[in-house]
Motif scaffolding. Structure first.
Motif, PDB file in Angstrom:
ATOM      1  N   THR A  20       0.781  -0.932   0.128  1.00 41.62           N
ATOM      2  CA  THR A  20      -0.077   0.096  -0.069  1.00 41.62           C
ATOM      3  C   THR A  20       0.712   1.310   0.001  1.00 41.62           C
ATOM      4  N   GLU A  21       2.017   1.178   0.834  1.00 44.07           N
ATOM      5  CA  GLU A  21       2.788   2.335   0.943  1.00 44.07           C
ATOM      6  C   GLU A  21       3.683   2.449  -0.292  1.00 44.07           C
ATOM      7  N   LEU A  22       4.047   1.372  -0.794  1.00 38.34           N
ATOM      8  CA  LEU A  22       5.253   1.458  -2.295  1.00 38.34           C
ATOM      9  C   LEU A  22       4.366   2.017  -3.179  1.00 38.34           C
ATOM     10  N   TYR A  23       3.148   1.913  -3.247  1.00 39.44           N
ATOM     11  CA  TYR A  23       2.138   1.800  -4.418  1.00 39.44           C
ATOM     12  C   TYR A  23       1.924   3.390  -4.451  1.00 39.44           C
ATOM     13  N   LYS A  24       1.983   4.213  -3.420  1.00 40.96           N
ATOM     14  CA  LYS A  24       1.979   5.497  -3.374  1.00 40.96           C
ATOM     15  C   LYS A  24       2.882   6.263  -4.180  1.00 40.96           C
ATOM     16  N   GLN A  25       3.989   5.711  -4.319  1.00 39.43           N
ATOM     17  CA  GLN A  25       5.065   6.391  -5.219  1.00 39.43           C
ATOM     18  C   GLN A  25       4.947   6.046  -6.786  1.00 39.43           C
ATOM     19  N   LEU A  26       3.947   5.138  -7.034  1.00 41.83           N
ATOM     20  CA  LEU A  26       3.645   4.990  -8.604  1.00 41.83           C
ATOM     21  C   LEU A  26       2.482   5.945  -8.687  1.00 41.83           C
ATOM     22  N   ASN A  27       1.491   6.160  -7.881  1.00 42.83           N
ATOM     23  CA  ASN A  27       0.350   6.856  -8.102  1.00 42.83           C
ATOM     24  C   ASN A  27      -0.702   6.840  -6.780  1.00 42.83           C
ATOM     25  N   ALA A  28      -0.477   8.064  -6.125  1.00 41.99           N
ATOM     26  CA  ALA A  28      -1.153   8.005  -4.923  1.00 41.99           C
ATOM     27  C   ALA A  28      -2.557   7.928  -4.826  1.00 41.99           C
ATOM     28  N   GLU A  29      -3.287   8.194  -6.113  1.00 43.80           N
ATOM     29  CA  GLU A  29      -4.614   7.977  -6.104  1.00 43.80           C
ATOM     30  C   GLU A  29      -5.062   6.847  -6.546  1.00 43.80           C
ATOM     31  N   LEU A  30      -4.057   5.783  -6.765  1.00 45.57           N
ATOM     32  CA  LEU A  30      -4.562   4.457  -7.284  1.00 45.57           C
ATOM     33  C   LEU A  30      -5.293   3.823  -6.245  1.00 45.57           C
ATOM     34  N   LYS A  31      -6.608   3.282  -6.723  1.00 44.84           N
ATOM     35  CA  LYS A  31      -7.363   2.471  -5.829  1.00 44.84           C
ATOM     36  C   LYS A  31      -6.588   0.819  -6.010  1.00 44.84           C
ATOM     37  N   GLN A  32      -6.362   0.638  -4.819  1.00 39.97           N
ATOM     38  CA  GLN A  32      -5.523  -0.611  -5.042  1.00 39.97           C
ATOM     39  C   GLN A  32      -6.662  -1.914  -4.369  1.00 39.97           C
ATOM     40  N   LEU A  33      -6.234  -3.141  -4.978  1.00 39.30           N
ATOM     41  CA  LEU A  33      -7.041  -4.348  -4.566  1.00 39.30           C
ATOM     42  C   LEU A  33      -6.077  -5.175  -3.658  1.00 39.30           C
ATOM     43  N   GLU A  34      -6.659  -6.047  -2.901  1.00 41.36           N
ATOM     44  CA  GLU A  34      -5.697  -6.752  -2.013  1.00 41.36           C
ATOM     45  C   GLU A  34      -4.916  -7.669  -2.651  1.00 41.36           C
ATOM     46  N   LEU A  35      -3.721  -7.897  -2.330  1.00 43.00           N
ATOM     47  CA  LEU A  35      -2.923  -9.042  -3.050  1.00 43.00           C
ATOM     48  C   LEU A  35      -3.569 -10.406  -2.961  1.00 43.00           C
ATOM     49  N   ALA A  36      -4.462 -10.731  -2.096  1.00 40.65           N
ATOM     50  CA  ALA A  36      -5.057 -12.087  -1.974  1.00 40.65           C
ATOM     51  C   ALA A  36      -6.068 -11.952  -2.987  1.00 40.65           C
ATOM     52  N   THR A  37      -6.861 -10.925  -3.120  1.00 39.92           N
ATOM     53  CA  THR A  37      -7.673 -10.810  -4.243  1.00 39.92           C
ATOM     54  C   THR A  37      -7.267 -10.942  -5.506  1.00 39.92           C
ATOM     55  N   VAL A  38      -6.069 -10.411  -5.986  1.00 40.28           N
ATOM     56  CA  VAL A  38      -5.200 -10.491  -7.065  1.00 40.28           C
ATOM     57  C   VAL A  38      -4.811 -11.916  -7.508  1.00 40.28           C
ATOM     58  N   LEU A  39      -4.519 -12.612  -6.386  1.00 42.20           N
ATOM     59  CA  LEU A  39      -4.029 -13.821  -6.437  1.00 42.20           C
ATOM     60  C   LEU A  39      -4.891 -15.121  -6.542  1.00 42.20           C
ATOM     61  N   LYS A  40      -6.146 -14.531  -6.236  1.00 41.99           N
ATOM     62  CA  LYS A  40      -7.311 -15.687  -5.923  1.00 41.99           C
ATOM     63  C   LYS A  40      -7.382 -16.577  -7.035  1.00 41.99           C
ATOM     64  N   ASN A  41      -7.231 -16.322  -8.434  1.00 45.23           N
ATOM     65  CA  ASN A  41      -7.382 -17.119  -9.643  1.00 45.23           C
ATOM     66  C   ASN A  41      -6.194 -17.473  -9.795  1.00 45.23           C
ATOM     67  N   GLU A  42      -5.814 -18.782  -9.418  1.00 38.76           N
ATOM     68  CA  GLU A  42      -4.603 -19.433  -9.735  1.00 38.76           C
ATOM     69  C   GLU A  42      -3.992 -19.316 -10.936  1.00 38.76           C
ATOM     70  N   GLY A  43      -2.962 -18.754 -11.255  1.00 37.11           N
ATOM     71  CA  GLY A  43      -2.271 -18.719 -12.775  1.00 37.11           C
ATOM     72  C   GLY A  43      -2.859 -17.609 -13.640  1.00 37.11           C
ATOM     73  N   GLN A  44      -3.679 -16.803 -13.164  1.00 38.11           N
ATOM     74  CA  GLN A  44      -4.009 -15.574 -13.986  1.00 38.11           C
ATOM     75  C   GLN A  44      -3.193 -14.361 -13.640  1.00 38.11           C
ATOM     76  N   THR A  45      -2.515 -14.345 -12.883  1.00 41.70           N
ATOM     77  CA  THR A  45      -1.819 -13.068 -12.369  1.00 41.70           C
ATOM     78  C   THR A  45      -0.449 -13.525 -11.889  1.00 41.70           C
ATOM     79  N   ASP A  46       0.701 -13.234 -12.337  1.00 42.88           N
ATOM     80  CA  ASP A  46       2.025 -13.325 -11.763  1.00 42.88           C
ATOM     81  C   ASP A  46       2.512 -12.186 -11.136  1.00 42.88           C
TER      82      ASP A  46
END
Length: 143
Positions: A20-46
């Motif tokens: 959450t803190e690191l992404y503020k350096q990319l875009n402080a206004e970026l709405k983030q999803l939780e890592l667990a949500t991103v990795l929910k579907n196995e093999g879809q996102t590396d």
């Protein structure tokens, strides 16, 4: 420093907070999803991370999908902590994603970058990415 592919089982509250803190350096206004949500579907996102001990210093992600024209990867959200830039971490993150793309026999790996991100563009070009003459259109579906 360690560069590695992140698994669901390695996601912790502490790692999520650091992201959450690191992404503020990319875009402080970026709405983030939780890592667990991103990795929910196995093999879809590396997700490739760079850790300095227990500190998250860089991350890059590649969403994968298959269409009639082939199996594709879309690299997104590449960010290295400002305290660690200039040490080749971004290159190593990208190389790890490209290794995954080769391993999974993707036909194309795509990415978008803002024209003002000259250091990132130089990195991408040095890794063999070419500017594709096309128009990018976006329609926000969720507000």
């Amino acid at each position: 420093m360690t560069i590695k592919l992140l698994t669901k089982s390695e996601v912790t509250v502490a790692l999520q907070a650091q992201l959450t803190e690191l992404y503020k350096q990319l875009n402080a206004e970026l709405k983030q999803l939780e890592l667990a949500t991103v990795l929910k579907n196995e093999g879809q996102t590396d997700i490739v991370i760079c850790m300095d001990g227990e500190i998250l210093v860089g991350i890059a992600m590649m969403a994968k999908y298959t269409v009639v024209s082939g199996a594709k990867g879309m690299i997104e959200d590449v960010v290295v902590s400002s305290d660690y830039r200039g040490q080749g971490i971004g290159r190593k993150l990208m190389e790890k994603l490209l290794e995954q793309a080769e391993k999974e026999q993707l036909t194309d790996v795509l990415l978008f970058s803002g024209h003002h991100r000259t250091a990132a563009i130089s990195l991408y070009q040095s890794l063999g990415f070419k500017l594709k003459e096309s128009g990018l259109y976006v329609k926000k579906c969720l507000k």
